[in-house]
Scaffold this active site. Structure first.
Site, PDB file in Angstrom:
ATOM      1  N   ASP A  13       0.811  -1.224   0.000  1.00  0.00           N
ATOM      2  CA  ASP A  13       0.000   0.000   0.000  1.00  0.00           C
ATOM      3  C   ASP A  13       0.840   1.268   0.000  1.00  0.00           C
ATOM      4  O   ASP A  13       0.422   2.304   0.527  1.00  0.00           O
ATOM      5  CB  ASP A  13      -0.979   0.022   1.198  1.00  0.00           C
ATOM      6  CG  ASP A  13      -1.916  -1.159   1.168  1.00  0.00           C
ATOM      7  OD1 ASP A  13      -2.233  -1.637   0.066  1.00  0.00           O
ATOM      8  OD2 ASP A  13      -2.319  -1.620   2.253  1.00  0.00           O
ATOM      9  N   GLY A  15       1.595   2.985  -2.567  1.00  0.00           N
ATOM     10  CA  GLY A  15       1.142   3.909  -3.625  1.00  0.00           C
ATOM     11  C   GLY A  15       1.629   3.456  -5.004  1.00  0.00           C
ATOM     12  O   GLY A  15       1.755   4.277  -5.921  1.00  0.00           O
ATOM     13  N   LYS A  16       1.863   2.168  -5.142  1.00  0.00           N
ATOM     14  CA  LYS A  16       2.413   1.630  -6.409  1.00  0.00           C
ATOM     15  C   LYS A  16       1.499   1.946  -7.605  1.00  0.00           C
ATOM     16  O   LYS A  16       1.956   2.336  -8.663  1.00  0.00           O
ATOM     17  CB  LYS A  16       2.597   0.098  -6.285  1.00  0.00           C
ATOM     18  CG  LYS A  16       3.587  -0.301  -5.198  1.00  0.00           C
ATOM     19  CD  LYS A  16       3.658  -1.799  -5.001  1.00  0.00           C
ATOM     20  CE  LYS A  16       2.444  -2.415  -4.379  1.00  0.00           C
ATOM     21  NZ  LYS A  16       2.170  -2.025  -2.981  1.00  0.00           N
ATOM     22  N   GLY A  40      -4.520  -4.165  -3.870  1.00  0.00           N
ATOM     23  CA  GLY A  40      -5.499  -3.130  -4.208  1.00  0.00           C
ATOM     24  C   GLY A  40      -4.698  -1.904  -4.577  1.00  0.00           C
ATOM     25  O   GLY A  40      -4.074  -1.293  -3.715  1.00  0.00           O
ATOM     26  N   HIS A  41      -4.638  -1.590  -5.858  1.00  0.00           N
ATOM     27  CA  HIS A  41      -3.807  -0.478  -6.342  1.00  0.00           C
ATOM     28  C   HIS A  41      -4.717   0.669  -6.771  1.00  0.00           C
ATOM     29  O   HIS A  41      -5.529   0.521  -7.682  1.00  0.00           O
ATOM     30  CB  HIS A  41      -2.924  -0.946  -7.505  1.00  0.00           C
ATOM     31  CG  HIS A  41      -1.897  -1.952  -7.082  1.00  0.00           C
ATOM     32  ND1 HIS A  41      -0.968  -2.498  -7.934  1.00  0.00           N
ATOM     33  CD2 HIS A  41      -1.645  -2.502  -5.860  1.00  0.00           C
ATOM     34  CE1 HIS A  41      -0.200  -3.346  -7.255  1.00  0.00           C
ATOM     35  NE2 HIS A  41      -0.594  -3.369  -6.004  1.00  0.00           N
ATOM     36  N   THR A 129      -5.982 -11.570   3.404  1.00  0.00           N
ATOM     37  CA  THR A 129      -7.095 -10.853   2.758  1.00  0.00           C
ATOM     38  C   THR A 129      -8.244 -11.816   2.431  1.00  0.00           C
ATOM     39  O   THR A 129      -9.269 -11.388   1.917  1.00  0.00           O
ATOM     40  CB  THR A 129      -6.628 -10.186   1.455  1.00  0.00           C
ATOM     41  OG1 THR A 129      -6.107 -11.202   0.592  1.00  0.00           O
ATOM     42  CG2 THR A 129      -5.564  -9.122   1.710  1.00  0.00           C
ATOM     43  N   GLN A 222       2.037  -5.994  -3.211  1.00  0.00           N
ATOM     44  CA  GLN A 222       2.467  -6.119  -1.811  1.00  0.00           C
ATOM     45  C   GLN A 222       3.756  -5.308  -1.595  1.00  0.00           C
ATOM     46  O   GLN A 222       3.979  -4.342  -2.303  1.00  0.00           O
ATOM     47  CB  GLN A 222       2.653  -7.595  -1.407  1.00  0.00           C
ATOM     48  CG  GLN A 222       1.342  -8.359  -1.286  1.00  0.00           C
ATOM     49  CD  GLN A 222       0.778  -8.811  -2.626  1.00  0.00           C
ATOM     50  OE1 GLN A 222       1.447  -9.486  -3.384  1.00  0.00           O
ATOM     51  NE2 GLN A 222      -0.451  -8.451  -2.917  1.00  0.00           N
ATOM     52  N   THR A 237       2.956 -12.616   2.682  1.00  0.00           N
ATOM     53  CA  THR A 237       2.122 -13.202   1.645  1.00  0.00           C
ATOM     54  C   THR A 237       2.859 -14.423   1.088  1.00  0.00           C
ATOM     55  O   THR A 237       3.902 -14.820   1.609  1.00  0.00           O
ATOM     56  CB  THR A 237       1.753 -12.162   0.569  1.00  0.00           C
ATOM     57  OG1 THR A 237       0.727 -12.715  -0.266  1.00  0.00           O
ATOM     58  CG2 THR A 237       2.959 -11.738  -0.269  1.00  0.00           C
ATOM     59  N   LYS A 329       3.147  10.157   0.087  1.00  0.00           N
ATOM     60  CA  LYS A 329       2.296  10.557   1.207  1.00  0.00           C
ATOM     61  C   LYS A 329       2.989  11.449   2.241  1.00  0.00           C
ATOM     62  O   LYS A 329       2.607  11.451   3.410  1.00  0.00           O
ATOM     63  CB  LYS A 329       1.669   9.322   1.884  1.00  0.00           C
ATOM     64  CG  LYS A 329       0.826   8.498   0.918  1.00  0.00           C
ATOM     65  CD  LYS A 329       0.002   7.426   1.556  1.00  0.00           C
ATOM     66  CE  LYS A 329      -1.378   7.907   1.933  1.00  0.00           C
ATOM     67  NZ  LYS A 329      -2.333   6.800   2.150  1.00  0.00           N
TER      68      LYS A 329
END
Ligand code: GDP
Ligand code: IMO
Ligand code: MG
Length: 421
Positions: A13, A15-16, A40-41, A129, A222, A237, A329
């Site tokens: 997460d 920001g890929k 989740g991108h 997940t 990931q 993962t 961020k």
């Protein structure tokens, strides 16, 4: 010509999705190399927000081909939903998207097994997940799996049934209750519905593109600290999220890798269980969560938040061969009086500089360096000249510690909120 790789350096997460989309104007091909719908991108542009799970983040650019590589695991149901969501955006799917025949299939029973396994672990659960990732990669390495290419074979149904029988026996051992029929119905309908997306022999295809001088960017999912070998095992993962995963997940040779873009947040987050040395359990952690909207893109779970961990970042850069850093961020830190950055640890009473084998709180404590924060809203800044001096100092401190330049700074979720350093 070489293949550039973009990957996360923390617990995912980072920001890929945003940066792959930002970079796509410079590439002809975007190729996902591992993971599956656990990812989740998020992409934001023109007032729209898109969350992609399996589809590579170059999909909104007309002249770019998006490849789902052999290292990826695909759930046709999630994939169909993603395709449906692209409906209003005039994406010419058969032209711009293709899937490797060697990508493994996530079966409905893989999802059930994921849930059963997590339930059995109780307090020790991974915080998966629940997308069936672990069981699917287990079947891959156990040489039982089904692949996308199998859907083209006349005996696909028999192969499916044989694997499902094994899964049902395992589910019975777990005493796990389930209703498979509606899940199977949805799954087979989805396979039919996605059949317009071409299946290809992706390794020769990618090599042809390399030989033709096409520019390729491999998109990781990931983050390095979730890697099956190098992450915070067993809270990881089930794939190799590191740069080497791009070689095995696409069939690209190590000497064909070019730039390795490593993405990190200006602080740290983690979703799911497992060690997190710089985690904040106080009001500052809450502020980061609130200001950064730190809730999972796939599961909606609140993300755990903490300070930037430089020895962990240095480790991730080392195992990936990162050539350029991208910091995300930083805007979320605006308003904090002071910032802590982990620059070492105390491990069983001794000062150390590297991430040790055991990361649990009772053995490991971060040693922090305090830096000045900045008050200014930086979300509209267009160049580094406009950034507050204390933020420039923060950047310089990180570059100095890691020894790799930060080339891109993201100051908001939108495609346009990206500054070349
Ligand atoms: P990925 O899995 O690495 O693609 O990252 P995610 O999409 O799961 O999570 C990143 C989140 O941060 C998304 O909601 C993005 O829209 C958002 N985001 C990305 N870059 C920035 C940034 O620089 N500032 C802020 N405030 N949000 C960002
Ligand atoms: P992107 O690509 C953040 C985490 C889960 C869990 C662990 C194992 O969006 O950065 P799994 O479902 O893979 O068996 O879960 O890994 N996890 C992620 N955390 N971002 C992700 O992907 C993640 N994919 C898996 O929360 O802790
Ligand atoms: Mg994500």
């Amino acid at each position: 010509m070489s293949v550039d790789v973009l990957l996360g350096l923390q617990w995912g997460d980072e920001g890929k999705g945003k940066i792959v989309d930002f970079f796509t104007v410079n590439y002809n091909v975007i190729a996902r190399f591992q993971g599956g719908p656990n990812a989740g991108h998020t992409l934001e542009f023109d007032g729209h927000k898109h969350v992609l799970h399996t589809i590579p983040s170059g999909i909104f650019h007309k002249n770019c081909k998006n490849i789902i590589g052999n290292g990826v695991v695909i759930d046709p149901v999630v994939f169909k939903r993603e395709l449906d969501a692209l409906g209003p955006f005039q994406v010419d799917l058969p032209q711009v998207l293709a899937i490797s025949r060697k990508a493994h299939l996530i079966l409905p029973t893989h999802r059930l097994l994921d849930a059963a396994s997590e339930k059995a672990k109780g307090k020790q659960k991974i915080g998966s997940t629940l997308k069936g990732i672990g069981p699917t990669y287990m079947d891959k390495t156990g040489r039982n799996g089904l692949r996308m290419g199998d859907t083209e074979l006349p005996d696909f149904m028999e192969r499916y049934q044989a694997l499902v029988q094994k899964h049902c026996a395992l589910l019975d051992q777990h005493n796990f209750e389930y209703d498979l029929a509606p899940m199977e119905k949805e799954w087979f309908e989805a396979i039919e519905a996605i059949s317009h997306v071409p299946l290809i022999d992706s390794e020769p295809w990618i090599h042809e593109q390399i030989n033709n001088g096409q520019k390729i960017l491999a998109e990781g999912a990931q983050g390095s600290l979730l890697d099956i070998d190098f992450g915070t095992y067993p809270y990881v993962t089930s794939s190799n999220t590191v740069c080497a995963g791009a070689c095995t997940g696409l069939g690209v040779a190590p000497n064909q890798i070019g730039e390795v873009y490593g993405i990190f947040k200006a602080y740290c987050t983690r979703v799911g269980s497992g060690p997190f040395p710089t985690e904040l359990h106080d009001a500052t952690g809450e502020t980061l969560r609130k200001n950064g909207h730190e809730f999972g893109s796939t599961t909606g779970r609140p993300r755990r938040c903490g300070w930037l961990d430089l020895p962990a970042l240095a480790y991730a850069c080392q195992i990936n061969g990162v050539t350029q850093l991208i910091m995300m961020k930083a805007d979320v830190l605006s308003g904090l009086e002071s910032l802590q950055v982990a620059t070492g640890y105390t491990y069983c009473g001794e000062k150390i500089q590297h991430l040790p084998y055991r990361l649990e709180d009772q053995y490991l404590e971060p040693v922090y360096t305090e830096l000045k924060g900045w008050k200014e809203d930086i979300t509209q800044c267009k160049s580094t000249d406009e950034l507050p001096q204390t933020m420039k100092d923060y950047i310089a401190f990180i570059e100095d510690f890691i020894g790799i330049p930060i080339r891109l700074i993201s100051v908001g979720p939108d495609r346009t909120q990206t500054i070349h350093a």
